[in-house]
Design a protein around this motif. Structure first.
Motif, PDB file in Angstrom:
ATOM      1  N   ARG A 173      -9.620  17.411  78.889  1.00  0.00           N
ATOM      2  CA  ARG A 173      -9.888  18.558  78.003  1.00  0.00           C
ATOM      3  C   ARG A 173      -9.423  18.318  76.574  1.00  0.00           C
ATOM      4  O   ARG A 173      -9.657  19.144  75.695  1.00  0.00           O
ATOM      5  CB  ARG A 173      -9.213  19.810  78.571  1.00  0.00           C
ATOM      6  CG  ARG A 173      -9.838  20.295  79.869  1.00  0.00           C
ATOM      7  CD  ARG A 173      -9.334  21.672  80.262  1.00  0.00           C
ATOM      8  NE  ARG A 173      -7.973  21.633  80.779  1.00  0.00           N
ATOM      9  CZ  ARG A 173      -7.653  21.459  82.056  1.00  0.00           C
ATOM     10  NH1 ARG A 173      -8.615  21.285  82.956  1.00  0.00           N
ATOM     11  NH2 ARG A 173      -6.398  21.455  82.443  1.00  0.00           N
ATOM     12  N   THR A 174      -8.744  17.177  76.324  1.00  0.00           N
ATOM     13  CA  THR A 174      -8.303  16.882  74.963  1.00  0.00           C
ATOM     14  C   THR A 174      -9.381  16.117  74.216  1.00  0.00           C
ATOM     15  O   THR A 174     -10.295  15.547  74.819  1.00  0.00           O
ATOM     16  CB  THR A 174      -7.014  16.039  74.988  1.00  0.00           C
ATOM     17  OG1 THR A 174      -7.300  14.773  75.598  1.00  0.00           O
ATOM     18  CG2 THR A 174      -5.911  16.745  75.770  1.00  0.00           C
ATOM     19  N   ALA A 175      -9.258  16.087  72.916  1.00  0.00           N
ATOM     20  CA  ALA A 175     -10.259  15.404  72.089  1.00  0.00           C
ATOM     21  C   ALA A 175     -10.265  13.913  72.392  1.00  0.00           C
ATOM     22  O   ALA A 175      -9.210  13.280  72.528  1.00  0.00           O
ATOM     23  CB  ALA A 175      -9.953  15.632  70.612  1.00  0.00           C
ATOM     24  N   ALA A 176     -11.461  13.348  72.506  1.00  0.00           N
ATOM     25  CA  ALA A 176     -11.598  11.933  72.857  1.00  0.00           C
ATOM     26  C   ALA A 176     -10.908  11.030  71.850  1.00  0.00           C
ATOM     27  O   ALA A 176     -10.382   9.967  72.200  1.00  0.00           O
ATOM     28  CB  ALA A 176     -13.072  11.561  72.976  1.00  0.00           C
ATOM     29  N   ALA A 177     -10.896  11.434  70.599  1.00  0.00           N
ATOM     30  CA  ALA A 177     -10.307  10.583  69.561  1.00  0.00           C
ATOM     31  C   ALA A 177      -8.797  10.455  69.708  1.00  0.00           C
ATOM     32  O   ALA A 177      -8.195   9.520  69.200  1.00  0.00           O
ATOM     33  CB  ALA A 177     -10.634  11.160  68.178  1.00  0.00           C
ATOM     34  N   GLY A 178      -8.186  11.382  70.428  1.00  0.00           N
ATOM     35  CA  GLY A 178      -6.731  11.374  70.552  1.00  0.00           C
ATOM     36  C   GLY A 178      -6.208  10.691  71.799  1.00  0.00           C
ATOM     37  O   GLY A 178      -5.020  10.807  72.099  1.00  0.00           O
ATOM     38  N   ARG A 179      -7.057   9.964  72.531  1.00  0.00           N
ATOM     39  CA  ARG A 179      -6.589   9.310  73.749  1.00  0.00           C
ATOM     40  C   ARG A 179      -7.204   7.914  73.890  1.00  0.00           C
ATOM     41  O   ARG A 179      -8.219   7.614  73.278  1.00  0.00           O
ATOM     42  CB  ARG A 179      -6.905  10.152  74.983  1.00  0.00           C
ATOM     43  CG  ARG A 179      -8.339  10.651  75.073  1.00  0.00           C
ATOM     44  CD  ARG A 179      -8.520  11.460  76.350  1.00  0.00           C
ATOM     45  NE  ARG A 179      -9.643  12.373  76.329  1.00  0.00           N
ATOM     46  CZ  ARG A 179     -10.905  12.045  76.543  1.00  0.00           C
ATOM     47  NH1 ARG A 179     -11.219  10.782  76.775  1.00  0.00           N
ATOM     48  NH2 ARG A 179     -11.859  12.947  76.518  1.00  0.00           N
TER      49      ARG A 179
END
Length: 446
Positions: A173-179
């Motif tokens: 559920r988190t933004a793809a750019a942050g993982r």
């Protein structure tokens, strides 16, 4: 002496050349994580666990400026521990678990853990393997604490896998750019975690008596996990393995009509050769449930073991375990029909097959074989079962496995009592007590 020293020196030089040349090449050329995985897989296939550990630990210490590559190597290190644990004798397994725990604490304390749940799953598989081995030991142990430890370990594994599922779902559920992991990799990781949860639940179920309420409940829970994965769209190895695992649960629950329908569905799929081989084993197990052990033995021999040199180690072991069950079932049928010659023939085949497996398979598969040979059902007992136990105990004693022999003799004595053979029961208890006194186990011997 000179030859032995030269041979040992050659081994040391080989290890150093492999480790240094490959690691150096990695650092200079920046090979991918796929290359690293192939390298470690090659070492594990040759049972070079110390070399694989050394390579992984050196790489972890080297990649201090590349967190994700460092995490990749942690994953390969935990994979090494899992393989080494399953392929090592019991007296070495405690140290392997302690070493794995130490390296896990180092990983968990670092900044790497939150972004790499895939590495955590690899570590959790070590605990699952430990729980499964404990569950196999508990099935023919006289000590109730062994069963409690097995259940506790497997429950802990299930809880950890469920927590990991939540973490992965939250990460999705988190933004793809942050993982670090892509949506596709997270989705695959979620499926892999669910599959392992199903395996953990099934392992817990097998600790309980056959068809007991606890076993039925846990097998039903495991089947639900596998069923939801077998309904995934498209085709994948994990989906096919989930279908096969679901059929196994259906067979163990006695739902033969459901199992037949599931087999017919998966037969229509395009499967790899290894999955086709595993389906052949499932179909032999189905024949066993239909009380057709001769058919099961023929399927395994003709379809898998005769003339095949390309079987994977796991498929080979599973095929031989089904063959063992077939031998035991035929021996029991022959005893019921008062055909002593045929019963003796298949008892001998069963014991010889277990001896062969001890030479060719790792401790996990051997433990299952021992459970099948000596962990007989307490209901519907036959004199064939008693002879199998006595001969297995004698073999264990001759091989120096005295504690196992003592436990098996006591199980045979209990079975003799159920068969109203008091004289035989007394004799077998004496054999067990003699071994225990020799081992200075005075409490058990009394």
């Amino acid at each position: 002496m000179e030859f032995r020293t030269r041979r040992n020196l050659g081994r040391i030089l080989t290890v150093l050349v492999i480790a240094l040349s490959v690691l150096g090449t990695n650092l200079r050329s920046g090979f991918s994580s796929e290359h690293d995985e192939r390298l470690v897989k090659g070492l594990l296939e040759r049972s070079l666990y110390a070399q694989s550990r050394l390579l992984c630990q050196d790489a972890i210490g080297t990649y201090t400026d590349n967190a994700q590559r460092q995490a990749d190597w942690y994953g390969l290190l935990f994979r090494t521990y899992a393989d080494e644990f399953l392929n090592s004798p019991p007296e070495q397994q405690t140290k392997i678990l302690a070493d794995a725990e130490r390296d896990w604490q180092n990983f968990a304390a670092s900044s790497l853990r939150p972004s790499r749940p895939d590495v955590e799953l690899t570590y959790l598989l070590i605990g699952l393997a430990e729980g499964e081995l404990l569950s196999l030991t508990s099935s023919h142990s006289q000590d109730p604490d062994v069963r409690r430890r097995a259940l506790q370990r497997l429950r802990s594994s299930s809880e950890a896998l469920q927590e990991l599922q939540k973490s992965v779902a939250q990460m999705q559920r988190t933004a793809a750019a942050g993982r670090h992991l892509t949506d596709f990799k997270l989705r695959q990781l979620l499926y892999q975690t669910q599959f392992k949860l199903g395996e953990s639940l099934k392992a817990q179920a097998l600790i309980y008596p056959i068809r007991s309420p606890d076993q039925v409940h846990l097998l039903s829970e495991a089947q639900r996990e596998f069923n939801s994965m077998s309904r995934l769209s498209g085709t994948s190895t994990l989906k096919s393995r989930s279908q096969l695992a679901e059929i196994d649960c259906q067979l163990r629950l006695g739902n033969l009509d459901q199992a037949r329908q599931s087999i017919e569905r998966i037969e229509q799929d395009s499967l790899s050769q290894e999955l086709k081989d595993e389906l052949e084993i499932i179909e032999a197990e189905f024949s066993m449930k239909q009380e057709q052990p001769q058919t099961a033995v023929r399927r395994i021999n003709e379809g898998l073991l005769q003339g095949r040199t390309d079987l994977s180690a796991a498929v080979h072991a599973k095929a031989e375990l089904t063959l063992l069950r077939g031998f035991l079932a035929i021996a029991r049928q022959a005893t019921e029909e008062e055909n002593a010659e045929l019963a003796n023939q298949y008892q001998t085949l069963a014991i010889n097959l277990v001896r062969q497996m001890e030479q060719t398979h790792n401790s996990y598969w051997v433990a299952i074989a021992h459970r099948q040979l000596t962990g007989l059902s307490v209901g519907n007992v036959h004199s064939s079962d008693l002879e199998i136990l006595v001969r297995a105990a004698t073999t264990q004693f001759q091989q120096g496995r005295v504690r196992e022999a003592s436990a098996t003799y006591r199980k045979a004595a209990s079975l003799a009592r159920k068969l109203s053979d008091a004289s035989r029961a007394f004799d077998l208890r004496l054999r067990a007590a003699a071994i225990e006194l020799q081992q200075k186990d005075y409490k058990t011997a009394s």
